[in-house]
Structure formats: C-alpha cells, structure tokens
Scaffold this motif. Structure first.
Motif, PDB file in Angstrom:
ATOM      1  N   TYR A 308     -16.436   6.802  20.788  1.00 12.84           N
ATOM      2  CA  TYR A 308     -15.523   6.160  19.843  1.00 12.84           C
ATOM      3  C   TYR A 308     -15.196   4.730  20.263  1.00 12.84           C
ATOM      4  O   TYR A 308     -15.124   3.829  19.454  1.00 12.84           O
ATOM      5  CB  TYR A 308     -14.205   6.932  19.762  1.00 12.84           C
ATOM      6  CG  TYR A 308     -14.177   8.059  18.772  1.00 12.84           C
ATOM      7  CD1 TYR A 308     -14.486   7.854  17.432  1.00 12.84           C
ATOM      8  CD2 TYR A 308     -13.783   9.334  19.156  1.00 12.84           C
ATOM      9  CE1 TYR A 308     -14.419   8.890  16.518  1.00 12.84           C
ATOM     10  CE2 TYR A 308     -13.717  10.380  18.242  1.00 12.84           C
ATOM     11  CZ  TYR A 308     -14.030  10.159  16.931  1.00 12.84           C
ATOM     12  OH  TYR A 308     -13.953  11.185  16.031  1.00 12.84           O
ATOM     13  N   ARG A 454      -3.639  13.327  17.055  1.00 11.53           N
ATOM     14  CA  ARG A 454      -3.998  14.113  15.873  1.00 11.53           C
ATOM     15  C   ARG A 454      -5.444  14.571  15.942  1.00 11.53           C
ATOM     16  O   ARG A 454      -5.821  15.585  15.371  1.00 11.53           O
ATOM     17  CB  ARG A 454      -3.874  13.233  14.633  1.00 11.53           C
ATOM     18  CG  ARG A 454      -2.744  13.572  13.715  1.00 11.53           C
ATOM     19  CD  ARG A 454      -2.491  12.369  12.839  1.00 11.53           C
ATOM     20  NE  ARG A 454      -3.592  12.133  11.915  1.00 11.53           N
ATOM     21  CZ  ARG A 454      -3.617  12.604  10.665  1.00 11.53           C
ATOM     22  NH1 ARG A 454      -2.633  13.351  10.229  1.00 11.53           N
ATOM     23  NH2 ARG A 454      -4.616  12.333   9.874  1.00 11.53           N
ATOM     24  N   TYR A 455      -6.258  13.771  16.615  1.00 15.23           N
ATOM     25  CA  TYR A 455      -7.685  14.071  16.684  1.00 15.23           C
ATOM     26  C   TYR A 455      -8.035  14.864  17.934  1.00 15.23           C
ATOM     27  O   TYR A 455      -9.163  15.276  18.101  1.00 15.23           O
ATOM     28  CB  TYR A 455      -8.492  12.759  16.642  1.00 15.23           C
ATOM     29  CG  TYR A 455      -8.129  11.983  15.421  1.00 15.23           C
ATOM     30  CD1 TYR A 455      -8.732  12.294  14.210  1.00 15.23           C
ATOM     31  CD2 TYR A 455      -7.124  11.036  15.445  1.00 15.23           C
ATOM     32  CE1 TYR A 455      -8.353  11.643  13.059  1.00 15.23           C
ATOM     33  CE2 TYR A 455      -6.739  10.378  14.303  1.00 15.23           C
ATOM     34  CZ  TYR A 455      -7.359  10.686  13.107  1.00 15.23           C
ATOM     35  OH  TYR A 455      -6.974  10.052  11.960  1.00 15.23           O
TER      36      TYR A 455
ATOM     37  N   ALA B 129     -10.218  15.491  12.567  1.00  9.69           N
ATOM     38  CA  ALA B 129     -11.274  15.251  13.548  1.00  9.69           C
ATOM     39  C   ALA B 129     -12.632  15.252  12.859  1.00  9.69           C
ATOM     40  O   ALA B 129     -13.481  14.396  13.128  1.00  9.69           O
ATOM     41  CB  ALA B 129     -11.226  16.310  14.639  1.00  9.69           C
ATOM     42  N   SER B 132     -12.899  12.028  10.823  1.00 14.85           N
ATOM     43  CA  SER B 132     -13.042  10.876  11.702  1.00 14.85           C
ATOM     44  C   SER B 132     -14.472  10.787  12.238  1.00 14.85           C
ATOM     45  O   SER B 132     -15.094   9.714  12.235  1.00 14.85           O
ATOM     46  CB  SER B 132     -12.042  11.003  12.856  1.00 14.85           C
ATOM     47  OG  SER B 132     -12.300  10.075  13.862  1.00 14.85           O
ATOM     48  N   ALA B 133     -14.995  11.919  12.676  1.00 15.28           N
ATOM     49  CA  ALA B 133     -16.354  11.936  13.222  1.00 15.28           C
ATOM     50  C   ALA B 133     -17.387  11.641  12.130  1.00 15.28           C
ATOM     51  O   ALA B 133     -18.360  10.922  12.364  1.00 15.28           O
ATOM     52  CB  ALA B 133     -16.629  13.284  13.887  1.00 15.28           C
ATOM     53  N   SER B 158      -7.565   8.437   9.109  1.00 22.54           N
ATOM     54  CA  SER B 158      -8.718   8.967   9.844  1.00 22.54           C
ATOM     55  C   SER B 158      -9.927   8.041   9.808  1.00 22.54           C
ATOM     56  O   SER B 158     -10.751   8.060  10.716  1.00 22.54           O
ATOM     57  CB  SER B 158      -9.131  10.333   9.300  1.00 22.54           C
ATOM     58  OG  SER B 158      -8.135  11.277   9.575  1.00 22.54           O
TER      59      SER B 158
END
Lengths: 599, 471
Positions: A308, A454-455, B129, B132-133, B158
């Motif tokens: 990331y 959150r992730y 998640a 986002s990915a 996100s």
C-alpha cells in the motif's frame, strides 16, 4: 539493490570494478505505482540492477545462471536476464513468503517435546552461550570483502509480466502473489505427515512456534474465552476495544519492565504486525521514501511497507566478519547506520525512519540497552522515526542474555519518534490469531494509524480472547513461559549440537525460533545462484529452509533454520539437511579448521 | 460506518503534525472529519437506564435488530472448536474450509446457475478492506470509478485512504422525468453522460460501482436494468464491482432480489466482481468479514496479496464457517425473525414519517429510509443541511445528511431503522422535536424577513429594531 551508476562514492571502497551502466531506461525517482510504463521498463532496469548487486569474487563480473554453470559476460547476462525471468521469481519470493508464514501447518502428533528431545539433558553445558553468548564459528573468506555498505531495495526488480485486467500496480501486486504461490504449491502438494506422507517436505523455513499448541489450545478452550457479548459483534472503537487496550498497556508495562505504567491511549490494536508496518509506512512516509533496516532482516517487511505504502527499504548491510569495534558477527554499529543513511541521501532517497528488530530475526541477536541507546541517539540526530519490532520479546529462552525492551529504557532520546511493535503471533505461537499492537507516545501517529484501522480490524470476539489471554498472568508466568522456554531450549540444543557435529558454523544467541547457519563452504562459488541451488537441493531432499537472499543478506551461503518444531519432524528434517550436505563437495580452503568447532 | 462528509472540494487539512507525512496528515484529517460524530457517539452512547441523555445513532448503518439471535448462535458448542490449523499461518486468501463454505453459501442464496468455485473466493477482514484492495489492483493512483449517487459514503473513504483512486459521481435526481420511471433512477444515459464528462476532464475511468440493494436508496435493480448497466460497462471496457452487502436484507416479500451471480450469462464475466459480507445481513459488523467473488483469476491472485494485511483470526474464520453452513438455522430461525423485525421497524418509522408529513422513498430493503427534509431548509443549501444535521446532534440524535452520500440535492437524509424498538422510539421522538424546533425557527425567520422587508420599504434609512436584531 543498488542501481547502476548511483553509488559511486561507496563503490570506491570496494575492489569491485566499475561496471558501465547497461542500456536501461532512464532512471526515475517516482514511485513505481505512479508509473505508467510497460513491463519492459522495470524489467530491464530491475534486472540489470540485480546483476550489479551480485557479489563476485573474480575481477570480472561473472554470473552463473541455473540451469548449468555457464559464465556470462555482462551483455550476455543481460540478454539472458531480459528474457523470461532468469532466476525464477518463485524461488526468490518463496523463502520470503515462507518466512511470512505463507504456509498452513503441519499436523500435530506429539504433545511433548522436552522428554523426547535428545540433548535436552545437556542444556547447561551448551557451549557458546557463555561470554557474549554468541556462537562465533564463522569461517573467514579472505577474498570476500564487503562490496557495499548499503543497498536501496527495489521489490519489483524481478517483475516481468503485466495483466490487461489489472492496473500497473495491480500487476506487480499479482506478481508478488503468483511468485509466492508457486513455491507454496510445491510445499503444499507434498507436506510431511508422519502417517500419511512420511516422505513429504519438512518445513524448517517458516518461523512459527509449533511447540506449544497443546498449551494454547487448552487455554483458549477454557470457558472464560467463550463469551459472546452482543457489543463484541458490533463496530468497535477502531483503535481497539478499550478493555483490550487497557490490558495491552498493563501487559507491556509488566513484561517490558517499563519505568512508568504504559497508557491505554498510546495503544493501537490491529490484525498483526504486518498491518502495522503497512500503516506506519503510509503515515510516516510519502510514496517512494524509505526506512533504514539492518540486513539480514525479516524479509516480509519489504512487502508490508511496499504494497500500500510504496515505501522502500534501505539495507544497512552487516558482515559476518568481526572487525574493529565490533564484538560479534553481523553486529550493527552506528557507523554502519551513518554510512547507509549517507549513501541513501547521496542517491536522493529520502529516509524517514529506522526499523530495528529486537530480538533480531533471522540472527537471533539481542541489542544491549547501551547499543539500543546509541541507535536511538543516531536516529534522533537525523530526526528519524524508530520502529522497534519486539515480536520475539518473550521468546528469549536463554535467560543469561538479559533482553531489554526499548520500553524499559529510563529515558528515550526521542520518545515522540519511537514506536514499538508487538504481537502475539510468535511469543504465544498463535500466528493464525492475527493480533498486533502499536505502542507510541506520539498521538499524531497513533491517530493516523487508527485512521487506517478500519482496514485492519480484528473481530471483537478475538479482541476479547486476547484480553483474557494477556490478563492471565498466573498461567503465563507459571505455566506457559517456563514450558515454552524449556521446549525452545531443548529444540535449540538438539539442532545446534547437530550442526556442531557436522562442523557447520552458525550464529545463535538464545532468542527466537531460528539459527542462522553458515553454509558458505558448501557453495562452489560464492553466488546467490549457488545459494538457491543448494536451497533447491534441500527441497529436493524434502526439507525446506530459508536462504539468506530472502533476508537480503549480503553474503551468499547463509540459511535460516527454524527449530521450534516437534522432535520427530526436527530429527527427520536435520537428517535430511545432513544428507544434502554430506553429498555436497566442500570448498576445501574455505572450510574452517576443525579445532574452531568447539570453544 | 461513521458519518461521511468527505467531498474533495471542501476537504481541508485540519491536522498539523511534524511527525507525519503529508499523506499521513491527509489520512488523519479525513478520518477526523468523517468519524468525529461516530467517535462522539462511541464515547456517549444512549442507554435506556444508564445514559438516557446519550447519543442515539440512526446514522451508522449497523444492524442491531438481531444481535441477540447471533450472540446465542455463536455461543453454541459447535463454535468453540480449536485446532492447530486455526492458530497458525494459513492460506492468506482465507481458510480453504471457509472459502468453500462461502462458495456454497453464495451458490444457494444468489441462486447461481452453476456451483461457484472456492478458488474464485478471496476473504478479507471486511467490505472496506475488499474495496480498498480492489481499488489498488484495478486502478492506478488518480484513476477513477463511476458511482451512481447518492451512494454509500464509505467508498470515498476506501478509495482515497490507501489507493488514491477517485470517484466520478453519476448524479441521480429525485425528479421523475420519464414514464414508468422512479426517483433517483439510474439509466444508461446517465452513465454515459458521466463517463463522457469524466473523459472530458481527462479522468481515466476504470470501473463502475453498483450497490444492489442500493444504499442509501433501498432500490433493488431489476434483472433487465442490471443487464443494461453491465452491457454499458462492457461496451466501454469497464470493470463492474457489484456490492451486494444487503442481499439478505430484502424484507418486503413482494420484491425479488436478483444477484448478479444469478445471471445465466454475464456480458463480461472477467470484469464483474461481487462483494458480500456478514456485517449487514448477519448483524455482525464487529466480526470483520468480507468476501470477493470474481471469475477473473488474475484479479483474485492480485487480491490475495492483500490477505496478509487484511487477515482474519483462524478462530473467527471457523465460527463464520459454522454460521454460514447452518442453513437450517438461517432459513428457519434467523431470516424469518430478521425480516419480521425489519418489517416492524420499517413500519414504525414510515408511519411516524407519514404522520410528520416527511416525504421518503418507500422501499422494501436495507436498514434505512431515504428521507426528504428539504421543506425544513431555508434556503435549500448544503450549508442549511449541515445546520440541520447539527441540530439533530444537539438533540443527541445522529442521522446521515445527503452530502455524505454525494447527493446532488440538499435536504436528503438517511435514517437507519434497524435498531431495537425502545431506541427507535426515543430516536424518532428526538427527530420530531428537532423538526418542530426547525419549523418554528423557520417561521420566525420568515416573519422577520417579512418584517425587514416591510421596514426597509417604508423607512429605508432606519436601522432594524433591537428585537429583530436579536435573532
């Protein structure tokens, strides 16, 4: 990995001849992720950089490629490398992934190790754990001088294919997975099982503690673990449930022996230390900036900060050879940190922080409070953040080494830039439970990391279980830790005695799950290709180790061997290691004299 | 999710730090803006006995109707199993047993023509998640997704935080312009307009995001509409991400939900990616589970690299498997009660809204109603919308204003009704109080304006009287 023509200052110190820059695309500093270039660009550049970084013992750059042993001149080498990936990325990445635990586990057949482990009765007499406590049996290779003091990592150096469905960065990300996947399949298609597949592959590559599953399983099955409060099923405070952060603060205060009680508001909880490195890279660095890290190091961090964050690592190369002020192999010194930082600066790489792993992985080394203080002072001088990864802090099984957490220091040189990472994966042998925590006095950093939680959240039920586990000081102190340390020690004794009997030098200091083994004398040539070849020979003989390149070790021929496994697997694994080495010709003049084997 | 006020144009960095990178500061500031209400609420929650003055949260789309059923199910003895595999490193795409169960589960509930393949499933710790990915692997920084708005605000979060991907809104309108149309209807025409607009601005659009059932509208797309959207995407070579987080939360029996996975043949299967999770449909937002289903192995592989950073505890994965495989409990106990409770709560809230003469979209899915409070804004601007939102907060009530969903028209709010009856009752009571107050103030203001006008027309030089100035 250094790039062509970028490190002229540091190169002067080495006998390595200057190699003209190959016809690579123009160098660019932008983050790889932001680039729109096709696959040819990174491949050509990455691989040529790879060539230059290869250590060579002859004045002419030589490169031997698997298969075969043909020597290539530079243009020829480049031609080969620019074809289909010469060194299969799978191999290079496999070990990293193994390291990171890209593996499922082996079946458990035995619950006790200590009684069955040969050599467990000779723990006290373990040689090499006196004095500075470090096994110093490294062979010397007079013609192998250090080539570089540092290297700027390029995780995409070997990338060689892009997908029409994915973004440029997506293609690289996929390549990470695929190269891991291939090796992962090799192991998984043929996992060792005592009954079902006795000739399967034994995994001494993944750093997992498989010695205490019985204890953990029993503890986690107790009734206090099973509570399901409705509030645990709902969105949490993203920093982590308060009850858990309070428990973590208490736990770390106690086990890190902090001079003052640690505060729950300085704790951020997330799903493992990988996520923490990812988040820290994101909030401390801009894209393409870097962290310093002494190498060899836990190779998975490369991807954690890159995926990331698009953050690079600058390796501070350590040497097996002891010179000058150093007292042990692979010793980190402020001088080396300074040189690496300077080198990176001279290349225009902006360094924002320093990562220290203590106890170190893969060296098993431990920094003394005085050393830590020096490194922290260095960081303060240069306004660097320091991330101290202490995930093995309770896995110090040799009490005499006197481990000290950075949180135990009376006064931190720069508390606002000192961030501590801890997790239960290693110390409690529960890598599958995904719990990691950050401790930092810097509220800006804590909040910024929280913004990303959150992730990287973990289930409320898991948070509850972790709090219960960390709270149970009686069980930890009286049952778990003594037993875990005894088992680790016994397994370590077994493997180290085996190595000694084989006349193999190694580095180990009584912490962690692994021994850093010197197999340089088994490489016909000191190249990473030979290292991979030896590694493959181990794999063909059904034992998996991690090779040094995966830890960015500068010297080819080092391997990490994980010993925290059950006796029967360990015994069989070592037997297979021995078989390979006995069938491998030794480079005679490099073999250490026999008398050096015992102190 | 918390409140989302994120709009690129009005987003300013409020965080100053010498220790963080610029993007770190940006992340912190965005988080602060987006979650300040949520964090206030976390620190001061309403409790019917202990904290009657605490916040009532009808803003976060969190399902609290069936936590009792879930807590009970998750406490049963089959949930407590532990073995070595659960405690150690595993397949980062998700435990094989869970991926298998998710494939079976989706095959059944999405009514797929063929069995879904566990190899096409990637499991991460939550919808955010996954999204986002996906943004990472489908787009490079600065590239964009089309998204019909109003739309779930979490997407903005996100796509921005890690991936730096932009959203191009496809603005839908409340006004019905076509025969047989409905408010906020998505049409291919609108999609094309938005895509064209983005191209003109030089934005590179890589995909289209569809939420079905829609959040916050509650719309369920017909098979025909869905097919049109997918054809549109194929025509312009776009990925389609279909977010079906609310697929089991369709409580009106007259409505049939068609999962995109139920289609006989997808126009572009290699570019169609489906997200599902248990947060909404199973009331366990705290469990952190999200799944991607994609036929595209390259996307699946790239997504798997993120397994590391978005992993779930093995023990939790085991519990999820147990939950998803208990079809008898789901079909005979859970879903009937869940739908019944949604219906009741929806009925209660819509009844109240009707009594208050507040217009709303009456849909039969999701945990929310999309309500129109334009009549309480004077003038009808986003500033006034924000003021009304603050008035709700002053009364310890959290709703989500339309701007958080990138709605083009000021005055819309999303109201969550998936709360226990006592909470909903108190919440609606506060809601009513605010509207009454707002209306009174509105009236006073109108009166003042009228007076001012009168004064200014008759005596232009005289300053306003103290009484009038007081307001």
């Amino acid at each position: 990995m250094t790039r062509p023509g970028e490190n002229s200052d540091t190169d002067n110190a080495s006998p390595e001849p200057r190699v003209p820059a190959p016809p690579a695309p123009p160098r660019r500093r932008e983050p790889r992720f932001a680039e729109q270039e096709g696959p040819a660009g990174p491949r050509a550049r990455g691989l040529s950089a790879q060539v230059l970084a290869l250590p060579s013992r002859s004045p002419r750059l030589q490169l031997s490629l698997p298969p075969g042993n043909q020597e290539l001149t530079l243009p020829a080498a480049l031609a080969v490398l620019q074809g289909p990936c010469a060194l299969p990325p799978a191999l290079a990445a496999l070990s990293q992934i193994l390291e990171a635990g890209h593996m499922s586990t082996l079946p458990q057949k035995e619950s006790r190790m200590t009684t069955a482990c040969p050599g467990s009765d000779s723990i006290q007499g373990l040689p090499g754990n006196k004095g500075d406590g470090l096994e110093r049996e490294c062979s010397r290779k007079p013609d192998q001088k250090p080539l570089k003091f540092y290297g700027v990592g390029d995780p995409t150096a070997m990338f060689c294919s892009s997908s029409p469905y994915l973004s440029s960065r997506g293609s690289i990300i996929k390549w990470f997975w695929d190269s891991a996947e291939e090796g992962y399949r090799t192991y998984h298609m043929d996992e060792y099982d005592e009954d079902k597949n006795p000739s399967g592959i034994i995994n001494l590559g993944t750093s997992e503690n498989k010695l205490c599953f019985d204890l953990l399983s029993r503890r986690l099955s107790q009734s206090d673990m099973l509570q399901v409060e409705p509030s645990l099923l709902q969105y949490p405070d993203w920093r982590g449930h308060l009850f858990l952060r309070e428990e973590v603060a208490r736990f770390l205060s106690f086990y890190c022996r902090s001079p003052a009680p640690l505060k729950p508001e300085n704790v951020v909880v997330l799903n493992g230390s990988a996520s923490l490195f990812s988040a820290l890279a994101m909030v401390l660095c801009e894209a393409a900036e870097a962290f310093l890290i002494p190498a060899p190091y836990y190779g998975a961090i490369t991807q954690h900060v890159y995926l990331y964050g698009n953050v690079r690592l600058v390796y501070v190369y350590l040497d097996s050879e002891v010179t000058g002020l150093e007292t042990r192999p692979f010793q980190l010194t402020v001088e080396k940190l300074e040189m690496a930082l300077q080198g990176a600066n001279s290349e225009g790489v902006k360094v924002k922080g320093l990562i220290l792993i203590n106890p170190q992985n893969p060296l098993g080394d431990i920094y003394s409070p005085a050393e830590l203080q020096e490194y922290l002072e260095f960081a303060k001088r240069h306004e660097l953040h320091v991330m101290v990864d202490e995930v093995y802090m309770l896995s110090v099984f040799e009490e005499s080494v006197g481990y000290r957490s950075v949180l135990s220091l009376e006064r931190l040189p720069d508390p606002q830039r000192t961030h501590v990472v801890w997790a239960t994966s290693k110390d409690f042998g529960i890598s599958g439970l995904r719990f990691g925590t950050l401790y930092t006095e810097n509220q800006d950093v804590a909040t910024a990391v929280t913004s990303l939680c959150r992730y990287h959240g973990l289930s409320g039920l898991t948070q509850y279980q972790m709090a219960q586990l960390l709270r149970d000081r009686d069980w930890i102190n009286q049952v778990y830790l003594p037993e875990n340390h005894a088992r680790l020690k016994a397994a370590h004794t077994y493997v180290s005695e085996d190595l000694r009997a084989l006349g193999i030098p190694f580095v180990s200091r009584g912490a962690g799950f692994f021994i850093w083994v010197d197999l340089r004398k088994y490489l016909p040539e000191a190249t990473f290709e030979e290292e991979v070849r030896l590694w493959r020979r181990f794999l063909e003989n059904k034992v998996l180790l991690s090779f040094g390149k995966a830890f960015e070790c500068k010297e080819p021929g080092w391997f990490r061997l994980v010993f925290s496994d059950k006796t029967h697997r360990l015994r069989l694994g070592m037997q297979r290691v021995r078989q390979v080495l006995e069938g491998q010709p030794q480079v005679a003049e490099d073999a250490p004299p026999r008398q050096n084997q015992e102190p | 999710m918390g409140q989302m006020f994120y709009q690129e144009s009005d987003f300013e960095n409020t965080v100053i730090s010498y220790d963080l990178s610029n993007r770190g500061i940006d992340i912190s500031a965005l988080y602060h803006l987006s979650f300040q209400d949520y964090n206030t609420y976390q620190g001061n929650k309403y409790h019917k006995d202990k904290n009657t003055l605490g916040y009532i949260n009808l803003g976060t789309s969190e399902n609290k109707l069936c936590t009792d059923l879930l807590a009970e199910r998750l406490s049963q003895s089959d949930m407590t199993y532990i073995d070595e595999d659960l405690l150690q490193y595993t397949d980062w795409r998700g435990q094989p047993f869970l991926r298998k169960e998710v494939a079976r589960f989706l095959t059944f509930y999405c009514k797929t023509p063929e069995f879904l393949d566990p190899e096409n499933v990637v499991i991460l710790n939550g919808h955010s998640a996954v999204f986002s990915a996906l943004a990472m692997v489908l787009c490079d920084p600065g590239e964009a997704f089309l998204v019909p708005t109003p739309s779930y605000g979490g997407f903005a979060f996100s796509t921005h935080l890690y991936a730096k991907v932009k959203l191009v809104p496809v603005h839908l309108e409340s006004q019905v312009t076509e025969a047989n149309g409905y408010p906020f209807q998505l049409t291919v025409d609108k999609l094309e307009q938005a895509l064209l607009g983005a191209k003109i601005e030089g934005k590179k659009v890589r995909g289209l995001v569809l939420i079905n059932p829609q959040n916050p509208l509650g719309d369920v797309y017909s098979q025909d509409s869905m097919m049109e959207y997918l054809e549109f995407a194929k025509k312009y070579n776009l990925h389609v991400i279909v977010d079906e987080m609310y697929m089991l939360s369709v409580f009106d029996e007259a409505i049939t939900f068609h999962s995109v996975l139920s289609m006989k043949s997808l126009p572009d299967p290699n570019k169609t990616h489906v997200i599902w999770g248990t947060s909404k449909d199973f009331c366990i937002s705290g469990f952190r589970f999200g799944a991607l289903y994609t036929h595209n192995r390259e996307v699946a592989s790239a997504m798997s690299s993120f397994g590391y950073l978005h992993s779930i505890s093995g023990i939790a994965q085991y519990k999820l498997r147990q939950l998803l495989q208990d079809r008898e409990w789901i079909d005979n106990v859970y879903l009937p009660s869940y739908h019944f409770r949604l219906q009741e709560a929806h009925r209660y809230v819509t009844h109240k809204l009707k009594a208050l003469k507040v217009p709303f979209l009456n849909r039969g899915s999701g945990l929310y109603v999309w309500i129109n409070l334009k009549q309480y804004l004077d003038p009808c601007t986003f500033e006034e919308e924000l003021l009304l939102h603050h008035r709700f907060l002053d009364h310890k009530l959290i709703l989500s204003p339309g701007k958080a969903f990138m709605c083009k028209e000021p005055g819309w709010f999303r109201l969550i009704f998936a709360a226990r009856p006592h909470l909903l009752r108190s919440g609606m009571h506060r809601f009513q109080q605010v509207l009454v107050e707002q209306e009174q103030e509105h009236r006073v203001k109108q009166l003042e304006d009228a007076m001012k006008e009168e004064v200014s027309t008759s005596q232009p030089e005289t300053p306003a009287s103290p009484v009038l100035r007081k307001s």
